[in-house]
Design a protein around this motif. Structure first.
Motif, PDB file in Angstrom:
ATOM      1  N   ASP A   1      -6.684   0.716  -0.472  1.00 32.05           N
ATOM      2  CA  ASP A   1      -7.053   1.160  -1.952  1.00 32.05           C
ATOM      3  C   ASP A   1      -6.189  -0.183  -2.828  1.00 32.05           C
ATOM      4  O   ASP A   1      -5.048  -0.416  -2.896  1.00 32.05           O
ATOM      5  CB  ASP A   1      -6.368   2.114  -2.174  1.00 32.05           C
ATOM      6  CG  ASP A   1      -6.471   2.882  -3.496  1.00 32.05           C
ATOM      7  OD1 ASP A   1      -7.678   3.127  -3.917  1.00 32.05           O
ATOM      8  OD2 ASP A   1      -5.845   2.500  -4.350  1.00 32.05           O
TER       9      ASP A   1
ATOM     10  N   ARG B   1     -12.619  -3.611  -5.129  1.00 30.66           N
ATOM     11  CA  ARG B   1     -12.279  -2.310  -4.698  1.00 30.66           C
ATOM     12  C   ARG B   1     -12.796  -1.904  -3.474  1.00 30.66           C
ATOM     13  O   ARG B   1     -12.482  -1.216  -2.645  1.00 30.66           O
ATOM     14  CB  ARG B   1     -12.363  -1.437  -5.769  1.00 30.66           C
ATOM     15  CG  ARG B   1     -11.138  -1.403  -7.127  1.00 30.66           C
ATOM     16  CD  ARG B   1     -11.447  -0.489  -8.230  1.00 30.66           C
ATOM     17  NE  ARG B   1     -10.363  -0.772  -9.384  1.00 30.66           N
ATOM     18  CZ  ARG B   1     -10.354  -1.651  -9.822  1.00 30.66           C
ATOM     19  NH1 ARG B   1     -11.028  -2.602 -10.109  1.00 30.66           N
ATOM     20  NH2 ARG B   1      -9.064  -1.884 -10.535  1.00 30.66           N
TER      21      ARG B   1
ATOM     22  N   TYR C   1     -11.532  -3.651  -0.323  1.00 30.75           N
ATOM     23  CA  TYR C   1     -10.214  -2.923   0.065  1.00 30.75           C
ATOM     24  C   TYR C   1     -10.749  -1.756   0.888  1.00 30.75           C
ATOM     25  O   TYR C   1      -9.991  -1.357   2.049  1.00 30.75           O
ATOM     26  CB  TYR C   1      -9.598  -2.502  -1.172  1.00 30.75           C
ATOM     27  CG  TYR C   1      -8.177  -3.596  -1.131  1.00 30.75           C
ATOM     28  CD1 TYR C   1      -6.976  -3.094  -0.450  1.00 30.75           C
ATOM     29  CD2 TYR C   1      -8.321  -4.809  -1.917  1.00 30.75           C
ATOM     30  CE1 TYR C   1      -6.016  -4.031  -0.580  1.00 30.75           C
ATOM     31  CE2 TYR C   1      -7.263  -5.589  -1.874  1.00 30.75           C
ATOM     32  CZ  TYR C   1      -6.000  -5.272  -1.066  1.00 30.75           C
ATOM     33  OH  TYR C   1      -4.975  -6.115  -1.176  1.00 30.75           O
ATOM     34  N   LYS C   2     -11.616  -0.890   0.383  1.00 27.87           N
ATOM     35  CA  LYS C   2     -11.962   0.489   1.128  1.00 27.87           C
ATOM     36  C   LYS C   2     -12.511   0.137   2.185  1.00 27.87           C
ATOM     37  O   LYS C   2     -12.347   0.755   3.196  1.00 27.87           O
ATOM     38  CB  LYS C   2     -12.900   1.335   0.014  1.00 27.87           C
ATOM     39  CG  LYS C   2     -12.959   2.741   0.645  1.00 27.87           C
ATOM     40  CD  LYS C   2     -13.716   3.357  -0.698  1.00 27.87           C
ATOM     41  CE  LYS C   2     -14.272   4.845  -0.200  1.00 27.87           C
ATOM     42  NZ  LYS C   2     -15.089   5.500  -1.289  1.00 27.87           N
TER      43      LYS C   2
ATOM     44  N   SER D   1       0.814  -1.255   0.042  1.00 27.39           N
ATOM     45  CA  SER D   1       0.038  -0.114   0.012  1.00 27.39           C
ATOM     46  C   SER D   1       0.815   1.371   0.019  1.00 27.39           C
ATOM     47  O   SER D   1       0.188   2.290   0.418  1.00 27.39           O
ATOM     48  CB  SER D   1      -0.928   0.048   1.103  1.00 27.39           C
ATOM     49  OG  SER D   1      -1.886  -0.947   1.009  1.00 27.39           O
TER      50      SER D   1
ATOM     51  N   THR E   1      -3.770   0.920  -5.741  1.00 22.72           N
ATOM     52  CA  THR E   1      -2.527   0.835  -5.097  1.00 22.72           C
ATOM     53  C   THR E   1      -1.538  -0.177  -5.109  1.00 22.72           C
ATOM     54  O   THR E   1      -0.567  -0.206  -5.412  1.00 22.72           O
ATOM     55  CB  THR E   1      -2.346   1.767  -3.812  1.00 22.72           C
ATOM     56  OG1 THR E   1      -3.139   3.245  -3.902  1.00 22.72           O
ATOM     57  CG2 THR E   1      -1.188   1.984  -2.951  1.00 22.72           C
TER      58      THR E   1
END
Length: 316
Positions: free
Chosen positions: A221, A211, A214-215, A186, A224
């Motif tokens: 992110d 996504r 992850y968030k 990250s 990343t």
């Protein structure tokens, strides 16, 4: 790092935290301080280690980088993600506070003999202790006779203190040894620019291919991490690990997405990327959950093998 009036922006990871004087970022290892009339971000975790051991290289896990060797493994504290299943949450989700222990210049002692590569040598040390890059390099050189090939920054997230990685890796390389990272991937491009020239191998966590997951769940992110893997695979030896959490990232479709992406990324970098599919055990916030079914790990591994040459089951 960019300063804007009464705040400073830390550029070490994807968060690009805007910090006021005295504030610490979510990683808990970097703080905004005043130097003269200017604000800067201080790497307060620099050299502060909570764990030090001589591990088999396969424990990182790295199965295709000097297999059969050992590596001195160093862990600090803090992390820029907040995974509810963290396997090392005691140090990754904790913050060091207080003064340094006395006698910080003394060498660490080890249980066991340096000529016997047992893989279980751990160093007697307090909860946190300062090790200069020079001292850490001396320890690594001392254990060459035990099969040590260098240093692995692991256990917590190492890229939140890139200054320490680079300063140590320079000395490690001058000794003809290797530097390894075990990371969540990250870090920002700015951090990658600093550390990549000094890294010989990495194991990078790819925790999901979703996504939103992850968030919302990891406070991270995905893009990343994908960028981190792509760039790193072009620069050094890379292996990737996915920890399988029942009901969250264990579908056939997600495994196909991860494995096919790794296959294409490996082709673009000219490398085969080894992939570790690891079994979850209850930890941290997820301490009441059931471990991943062993059979499911093997099923997902079979799916991944349709795309990838090297697939390894972990914790089974």
């Amino acid at each position: 790092m960019r300063s804007e009036n009464s705040t400073v922006i830390c550029d070490v990871c994807f968060r690009h935290c805007r910090l006021r004087e005295g504030q610490t970022g979510p990683c808990m290892a970097r703080r905004c301080v005043k130097e003269g009339n200017d604000l800067t971000v201080s790497p307060e975790g620099y050299g502060l280690l909570t764990a030090l051991a001589l591990d088999p290289i396969e424990k990182k896990p790295l199965y295709h980088f000097y297999p059969g060797s050992f590596i001195v493994s160093a862990g600090g504290y803090g992390c820029n993600l907040k995974c509810p299943f963290c396997q090392n949450h005691e140090i990754s989700l904790s913050e060091y506070s207080g003064s340094l222990p006395s006698g910080i210049s003394g060498m660490a002692s080890a249980r066991g003999t340096e000529n016997t590569p047992s893989g279980d040598i751990s160093f007697d040390m307090p909860d946190v202790r300062y090790y200069s890059p020079e001292e850490l390099t001396l320890i690594c050189a001392k254990y060459r006779k035990a099969g040590n090939i260098g240093i692995a920054f692991t256990y917590n997230e190492p890229t939140i203190i890139p200054e320490y990685i680079v300063d140590t890796a320079r000395l490690i390389r001058s000794e003809g040894m290797k530097t390894v990272l075990v990371t969540n991937g990250s870090a920002s491009d700015e951090t990658l620019d600093k550390i990549l020239p000094w890294i010989d191998a990495m194991n990078i966590d790819l925790k999901s291919f979703d996504r939103e997951y992850y968030k919302k769940v990891l406070h991270g992110d995905l893009d990343t991490v994908l960028n981190f893997i792509t760039r790193s695979a072009r620069s050094c030896h890379v292996e990737v690990t996915t920890l399988i959490i029942p009901g969250e990232n264990d579908s056939d479709e997600e495994m196909m997405s991860i494995a096919s992406w790794l296959a294409q990324t490996g082709k673009k970098s000219g490398r085969d990327i080894p992939f570790h599919i690891s079994r979850f055990f209850p930890r941290s916030v997820y301490s009441k959950r059931k471990p991943t079914d062993t059979g499911r790990i093997y099923e997902l591994s079979d799916i991944a093998r349709k795309y990838l040459r090297f697939v390894h089951e972990g914790n089974v």
